[in-house]
Design a protein around this motif. Structure first.
Motif, PDB file in Angstrom:
ATOM      1  N   ASP A  32     -10.866  -5.750 -17.644  1.00 49.18           N
ATOM      2  CA  ASP A  32     -11.071  -4.841 -16.517  1.00 49.18           C
ATOM      3  C   ASP A  32      -9.914  -3.864 -16.372  1.00 49.18           C
ATOM      4  O   ASP A  32     -10.077  -2.768 -15.841  1.00 49.18           O
ATOM      5  N   GLU A  33      -8.747  -4.264 -16.885  1.00 49.52           N
ATOM      6  CA  GLU A  33      -7.567  -3.396 -16.834  1.00 49.52           C
ATOM      7  C   GLU A  33      -7.412  -2.565 -18.105  1.00 49.52           C
ATOM      8  O   GLU A  33      -6.419  -1.861 -18.283  1.00 49.52           O
ATOM      9  N   GLY A  34      -8.368  -2.653 -19.013  1.00 47.95           N
ATOM     10  CA  GLY A  34      -8.294  -1.879 -20.248  1.00 47.95           C
ATOM     11  C   GLY A  34      -7.535  -2.568 -21.356  1.00 47.95           C
ATOM     12  O   GLY A  34      -7.175  -1.934 -22.356  1.00 47.95           O
ATOM     13  N   GLU A 202     -17.731   5.318 -22.110  1.00 47.07           N
ATOM     14  CA  GLU A 202     -17.821   5.848 -20.750  1.00 47.07           C
ATOM     15  C   GLU A 202     -16.807   5.146 -19.851  1.00 47.07           C
ATOM     16  O   GLU A 202     -16.471   3.975 -20.048  1.00 47.07           O
ATOM     17  N   HIS A 203     -16.328   5.862 -18.843  1.00 51.41           N
ATOM     18  CA  HIS A 203     -15.444   5.278 -17.829  1.00 51.41           C
ATOM     19  C   HIS A 203     -16.321   4.753 -16.698  1.00 51.41           C
ATOM     20  O   HIS A 203     -16.838   5.529 -15.897  1.00 51.41           O
ATOM     21  N   LYS A 204     -16.480   3.447 -16.660  1.00 48.39           N
ATOM     22  CA  LYS A 204     -17.467   2.847 -15.775  1.00 48.39           C
ATOM     23  C   LYS A 204     -16.828   2.194 -14.551  1.00 48.39           C
ATOM     24  O   LYS A 204     -15.647   1.883 -14.527  1.00 48.39           O
ATOM     25  N   MET A 205     -17.691   1.919 -13.595  1.00 55.27           N
ATOM     26  CA  MET A 205     -17.289   1.233 -12.367  1.00 55.27           C
ATOM     27  C   MET A 205     -16.960  -0.235 -12.631  1.00 55.27           C
ATOM     28  O   MET A 205     -16.014  -0.786 -12.076  1.00 55.27           O
ATOM     29  N   GLY A 206     -17.736  -0.860 -13.488  1.00 53.55           N
ATOM     30  CA  GLY A 206     -17.553  -2.278 -13.778  1.00 53.55           C
ATOM     31  C   GLY A 206     -17.923  -2.595 -15.210  1.00 53.55           C
ATOM     32  O   GLY A 206     -18.251  -1.710 -16.006  1.00 53.55           O
ATOM     33  N   SER A 210     -17.146  -4.081 -21.909  1.00 48.94           N
ATOM     34  CA  SER A 210     -18.298  -3.750 -22.739  1.00 48.94           C
ATOM     35  C   SER A 210     -18.337  -2.245 -22.955  1.00 48.94           C
ATOM     36  O   SER A 210     -18.476  -1.477 -21.999  1.00 48.94           O
ATOM     37  N   ALA A 211     -18.209  -1.825 -24.208  1.00 48.40           N
ATOM     38  CA  ALA A 211     -18.223  -0.387 -24.511  1.00 48.40           C
ATOM     39  C   ALA A 211     -19.630   0.165 -24.293  1.00 48.40           C
ATOM     40  O   ALA A 211     -20.616  -0.401 -24.758  1.00 48.40           O
ATOM     41  N   THR A 212     -19.711   1.260 -23.565  1.00 48.85           N
ATOM     42  CA  THR A 212     -20.975   1.960 -23.340  1.00 48.85           C
ATOM     43  C   THR A 212     -20.791   3.384 -23.838  1.00 48.85           C
ATOM     44  O   THR A 212     -19.937   4.111 -23.333  1.00 48.85           O
ATOM     45  N   ASN A 213     -21.567   3.778 -24.839  1.00 55.66           N
ATOM     46  CA  ASN A 213     -21.314   5.038 -25.530  1.00 55.66           C
ATOM     47  C   ASN A 213     -22.574   5.880 -25.676  1.00 55.66           C
ATOM     48  O   ASN A 213     -23.692   5.357 -25.718  1.00 55.66           O
ATOM     49  N   ALA A 214     -22.358   7.186 -25.797  1.00 49.36           N
ATOM     50  CA  ALA A 214     -23.418   8.065 -26.285  1.00 49.36           C
ATOM     51  C   ALA A 214     -23.407   7.991 -27.815  1.00 49.36           C
ATOM     52  O   ALA A 214     -22.348   7.881 -28.427  1.00 49.36           O
ATOM     53  N   VAL A 215     -24.583   8.016 -28.422  1.00 49.93           N
ATOM     54  CA  VAL A 215     -24.706   7.982 -29.876  1.00 49.93           C
ATOM     55  C   VAL A 215     -25.482   9.214 -30.317  1.00 49.93           C
ATOM     56  O   VAL A 215     -26.551   9.515 -29.771  1.00 49.93           O
ATOM     57  N   SER A 356     -17.857  -7.865  -7.713  1.00 52.16           N
ATOM     58  CA  SER A 356     -18.697  -6.954  -6.930  1.00 52.16           C
ATOM     59  C   SER A 356     -18.953  -5.649  -7.666  1.00 52.16           C
ATOM     60  O   SER A 356     -20.010  -5.035  -7.499  1.00 52.16           O
ATOM     61  N   ARG A 357     -17.992  -5.230  -8.499  1.00 49.17           N
ATOM     62  CA  ARG A 357     -18.220  -4.034  -9.323  1.00 49.17           C
ATOM     63  C   ARG A 357     -19.068  -4.360 -10.551  1.00 49.17           C
ATOM     64  O   ARG A 357     -19.933  -3.578 -10.937  1.00 49.17           O
ATOM     65  N   ASP A 358     -18.810  -5.519 -11.148  1.00 48.45           N
ATOM     66  CA  ASP A 358     -19.576  -5.903 -12.335  1.00 48.45           C
ATOM     67  C   ASP A 358     -21.055  -6.085 -12.026  1.00 48.45           C
ATOM     68  O   ASP A 358     -21.922  -5.781 -12.855  1.00 48.45           O
TER      69      ASP A 358
END
Length: 380
Positions: A32-34, A202-206, A210-215, A356-358
């Protein structure tokens, strides 16, 4: 009706719980802290070695063959410790299942062992686009036949594990003249194929681990045998697999909600106000009782959906009900837990802030709560 787990299911559940407690829980806050990215990947490899990346895949292809209920139990236990790991495992299992369901024998023999063994750390489900989220039939990505090959052009959004998936299942329009949803096909595209590029996470809330990317697919050429299933019949495949994925996300939400309530109860037993532990106050007792009751109802809905799927029956409506109720109940449970902690709940030193964010995304991805209600209502 027998609600008892089989010996195998109980063993899988306890194995997942032990691994989550020992290997995932401590790293969740670091993610969560990167930080903790390398350990995250090591844990994915270890989970594959334990058989958790192909829970509903035939052992002939390297899977566990344990079934949907075992999959649901696993995701719940992993999510209690680390939602980022749980969603990666859930989506990878979903990709493995779609390959097993509709791929050719050669495709199964090639890709399923790589996914189940952890040679591919993860696999990607490339359906969503920036303009085609709740309505994936509006996708713009195209696949055009060129000799013996297919050439893909377009982009996909919010792809879980995009940056380290070994293979993508990609949906693209192959007959632009067909009615919406009727001219879409499905392809297997390896991550290192020329023309495939993945944007930064992406820079996400929670669920930040888990990496979330555009492909992106830019003149991406794949062989003719990369087509998976029937030509122009891929949209039906996507809808069917999303239903199974909803069991996974509902199970993930349940785990987060359970973690929140368990932590809140333990905290309330220790925290004193007005000369006594706050667990003695009826107001808090009722809050926790309601949250626990809702989570138990969610667990039973998930068991029903998983059992219906295992029986080979139509489970789409049950999956939508389970995903809707579990995700909404888990959101409420996490906020209840945060409220029990008071000011400490808002502090990142305590896990309720992260939980709560996750949990928030669980009522959005794999079909929003509103889409689930549409599906349920359609069945009425």
């Amino acid at each position: 009706m027998n609600f008892e787990l089989s010996e195998e299911q109980s063993l899988i559940q306890s194995t997942a719980r032990d691994f989550a407690t020992k290997a995932l829980a401590e790293n969740a806050a670091r993610l969560d802290e990167g930080e903790g990215g390398e350990l995250f990947k090591e844990n994915l490899k270890a989970l594959a070695e334990l058989g958790f990346m192909g829970l509903n895949v035939d052992p002939a292809f390297g899977g566990t063959g344990a079934g949907t209920l075992a999959f649901s139990l696993t995701i719940t236990e992993l999510a209690k410790a680390c939602a980022s790991t749980a969603v990666t495992v859930s989506v990878t299992n979903m990709v493995a299942e779609v390959i097993q369901s509709v791929a050719s024998q050669a495709q199964k023999e090639k890709y399923l062992p790589l996914i189940c063994s952890g040679d591919y750390l993860a696999a990607g489900f490339c359906l969503t686009e920036s303009g085609a989220g709740s309505d994936p039939s509006a996708m713009k990505t195209r696949a055009v036949r060129d000799g013996d090959d297919w050439v893909l052009n377009g982009s996909k959004a919010y792809i879980t594990s995009g940056e380290f998936a070994g293979v993508f299942v990609v949906w693209a329009v192959t007959d632009p003249e067909a009615k919406r949803g009727k001219g879409i096909s499905c392809f297997l595209v390896e991550r290192n194929t020329p023309g495939v590029s993945v944007a930064p996470a992406e820079h996400k809330m929670g669920q930040k681990g888990s990496a979330t990317n555009a492909v992106y697919f830019d003149d991406c050429r794949v062989p003719g045998d990369a087509l998976m299933g029937e030509l122009n019949r891929g949209y039906q495949v996507a809808l069917g697999e999303l239903a199974g994925g909803r069991i996974g996300i509902g199970s993930l939400a349940l785990g987060l909600g359970q973690a929140a309530v368990e932590y809140a109860v333990a905290y309330a037993k220790e925290r004193e106000q007005f000369g006594q532990p706050i667990i003695n106050f009826q107001g808090l007792q009722w809050m926790l009782a309601d949250a626990s009751t809702e989570l138990e109802a969610a667990r039973l809905l998930l068991m029903q959906a998983a059992a219906t799927k295992e029986a080979g029956k139509d489970f789409a409506r049950q999956a939508s009900m389970a995903k809707l109720y579990a995700s909404e109940a888990a959101n409420r449970a996490c906020y209840t837990g945060l409220q029990v902690l008071g000011g400490n709940g808002y502090n990142r030193e305590y896990p309720l802030e992260r939980l709560s964010r996750d949990v928030r995304i669980t009522s959005i991805y794999e079909g929003t709560s509103e889409v689930q209600r549409m599906i349920i209502a359609r069945g009425l």
